[in-house]
Design an enzyme around this catalytic site. Structure first.
Site, short mmCIF file in Angstrom:
data_model
loop_
_atom_site.label_atom_id
_atom_site.label_comp_id
_atom_site.label_asym_id
_atom_site.label_seq_id
_atom_site.Cartn_x
_atom_site.Cartn_y
_atom_site.Cartn_z
N CYS A 371 78.28 -6.92 -35.68
CA CYS A 371 79.70 -6.68 -35.66
C CYS A 371 80.02 -6.00 -34.41
O CYS A 371 79.21 -5.69 -33.43
CB CYS A 371 79.87 -5.98 -36.79
SG CYS A 371 79.06 -4.32 -37.02
N ASP A 440 87.72 -6.38 -49.06
CA ASP A 440 88.06 -5.22 -48.25
C ASP A 440 88.50 -4.29 -49.29
O ASP A 440 89.36 -4.36 -50.11
CB ASP A 440 89.13 -5.33 -47.24
CG ASP A 440 88.98 -4.04 -46.18
OD1 ASP A 440 88.78 -2.94 -46.73
OD2 ASP A 440 89.40 -4.31 -45.26
N ARG A 442 89.13 -0.85 -48.29
CA ARG A 442 89.59 0.36 -47.75
C ARG A 442 90.83 0.92 -47.78
O ARG A 442 91.34 2.14 -47.83
CB ARG A 442 89.31 0.18 -46.31
CG ARG A 442 88.00 -0.02 -45.52
CD ARG A 442 87.87 -0.30 -44.26
NE ARG A 442 88.19 -1.69 -43.88
CZ ARG A 442 88.25 -2.60 -42.70
NH1 ARG A 442 87.89 -1.65 -41.74
NH2 ARG A 442 88.55 -3.63 -42.57
#
Length: 513
Positions: A371, A440, A442
């Site tokens: 990443c 996701d 977050r």
């Protein structure tokens, strides 16, 4: 069914639950009386700070509700008289009885006798009116608690373990003298708006100063949830940038590192590199539940129910104490790194560079190249340094949201799936959804809070590949947003970049808002 009827039914249910609780306490007290007769002589395992009363409690005190004036300090021991030798090693049962002399209190209710939460008015401009956040279950504070959960986020579990093992005195009173912030983070207008900062306590770093009376005179257990300090950071990547002339030593932001030492104690002639002068703040989560619910566009009751049900029923008072509006969740904190004068953050005439970074232990710490997390972080730090050296200020906000808040175990499982199922951009997010059910978690709705706390109103340079429309969400304008230069992208992370581009993370290599 009408609202009044619903309220009446709820009142009846609460009354029945309370009656059941009292009945259970009464039965348990009778059992205790049969198995552990009360004696005027006291013994047991002494716990420093939990002194016993002058007279032993009688069986009638055992029948009192948890909300009566009897404190845990008065319930230290009901053991029969014994002669305890000085070298006696207490059993787990003895320690448990000494630490927790009363029966288990699964929950409390707003109308219980003696429960008086300390007034707390979120968003008040005067800290005396706003009031301290109190979540302690110590005898001095338990009836005035106005917050659920515990300090230190996920580390509260280790505190409980230390108490159980006997390495930490549960009544230890911290000494906060000489711990005040060495750099000022001063009150901002956003601190006084109950909708601007809802995920932590903006007064958290000033607790020993602004709530001194409540701590020293009233004896309440009130703790800081933010700490501010100064430091030097040393990174090998920054050393290499300095050697290439891309980062300059100025003696203010970038400093030369002291000479290295050889194994024989002599001074090495090797280049020691550089280090960066920063201010930093650690911020623990303190959620104002009405504000958090509004931020996510859901009701407070739904938020409370989800937090209760989907943490294994960990916090029943989320349901039974709707009068308590503050919750300290067991999640990771965030850290702010400031490059340059902190007071420049609120000065709109100064240039400001920002990077909001979510934790990636594998890349940030151990250098995994699957990443772009570490390259982004290092690039952002260099950009913040350059901004500070131009007379501005740089800010890196580091959130503990490992693996897009899905966790490191889920993250590694996804890695395995990607490597075995074909690691292509079109499968990148699908692989995560197959494992986690979502790509996701977050949920960046709470992210702007820390910027409001710091007084940031304008961002000149935002290092991010995501189109974060702060200007629409929170009144913070972004003049320029740009992502990592192409040559810094590791080959193995190309799939991630292509997948995020396809998903609409950003519209161009550089944008302005």
């Amino acid at each position: 069914m009408s609202t009044s009827t619903n309220d009446a039914v709820l009142v009846q249910i609460l009354a029945q639950l309370n009656a059941l609780q009292i009945s259970q306490q009464t039965l348990q007290a009778k059992l205790d009386a049969l198995t552990m007769p009360v004696s005027p002589q006291r013994s047991g395992v002494p716990i420093p700070g939990r002194q016993e009363p002058e007279t032993s409690p009688t069986i009638s005190t055992l029948l009192l509700s948890p909300s009566t004036s009897l404190s845990r300090t008065q319930l230290v021991s009901f053991s029969p008289p014994t002669s305890t030798p000085p070298d006696h090693v207490s059993t787990d049962k003895e320690r448990e009885k000494a630490l927790y002399p009363g029966r288990v209190l699964l929950t409390t209710y707003p109308d219980q006798n003696g429960i008086r939460p300390f007034p707390l008015q979120w968003g008040a401009s005067d800290p005396a009116v706003r009031g301290p956040v109190i979540c302690s279950r110590l005898p001095s504070s338990i009836k005035q608690r106005n917050a659920l959960g515990a300090h230190s986020g996920s580390y509260s579990i280790y505190r409980a373990l230390a108490i159980a093992m006997g390495t930490l005195n549960p009544t230890h009173k911290p000494d906060y003298s000489k711990t005040e912030p060495p750099v000022p983070i001063l009150p901002q207008p956003a601190w006084y708006d109950p909708t601007k900062i809802v995920s932590f306590d903006p007064w958290g770093h000033l607790v020993p100063q602004v709530f001194r009376r409540e701590v020293e005179e009233l004896g309440l257990d009130i703790r800081p949830s933010i700490a501010v300090t100064k430091a030097h950071i040393k990174l090998s990547e920054i050393d290499e940038s300095a050697k290439r002339g891309e980062i300059k030593i100025d003696g203010r932001v970038v400093l030369p590192t002291r000479p290295l030492m050889n194994a024989d104690g002599t001074e090495s002639t090797a280049d020691p590199g550089v280090e960066i002068n920063v201010s930093k703040a650690a911020v623990e989560p303190v959620w104002y539940l009405p504000g958090v619910a509004e931020r996510f566009g859901i009701s407070e009751s739904l938020l409370r129910r989800a937090l209760f049900e989907d943490t294994g029923g960990m916090y029943p008072e989320l349901i039974t104490r709707p009068d308590i509006k503050v919750f300290l969740p067991p999640i990771g904190n965030l850290t702010v790194y400031i490059f340059g004068p902190p007071e420049y953050m609120e000065d709109e005439t100064k240039e400001l560079t920002l990077r909001v970074h979510d934790e990636c232990n594998g890349s940030d710490v151990f250098g995994s190249d699957i990443c772009t997390c570490k390259p982004y972080l290092i690039f952002a730090i260099e950009e913040c340094v350059r901004c500070a050296q131009r007379g501005g200020v740089g800010v890196v906000v580091y959130f503990r949201k490992e693996g897009r808040a899905l966790g490191e175990v889920t993250k590694y499982l996804v890695y395995n799936l990607r490597k075995r199922g074909g690691d292509t951009a079109d499968k990148y997010f699908k692989s995560t959804e197959l494992i986690a059910g979502v790509k996701d978690m977050r949920f960046q709705a709470l992210m702007p809070d820390v910027l409001h706390w710091l007084g940031i109103k304008k961002i000149d340079n935002m290092v991010s590949m995501r189109n974060i429309t702060l200007s629409c969400q929170s009144g913070i304008s972004i003049l320029r947003r740009y992502d990592i230069p192409e040559h810094l992208i590791p080959p193995d992370s190309r799939v991630e970049i292509d997948a995020k581009i396809a998903a609409g993370y950003f519209t161009s290599r550089e944008t302005g808002h």
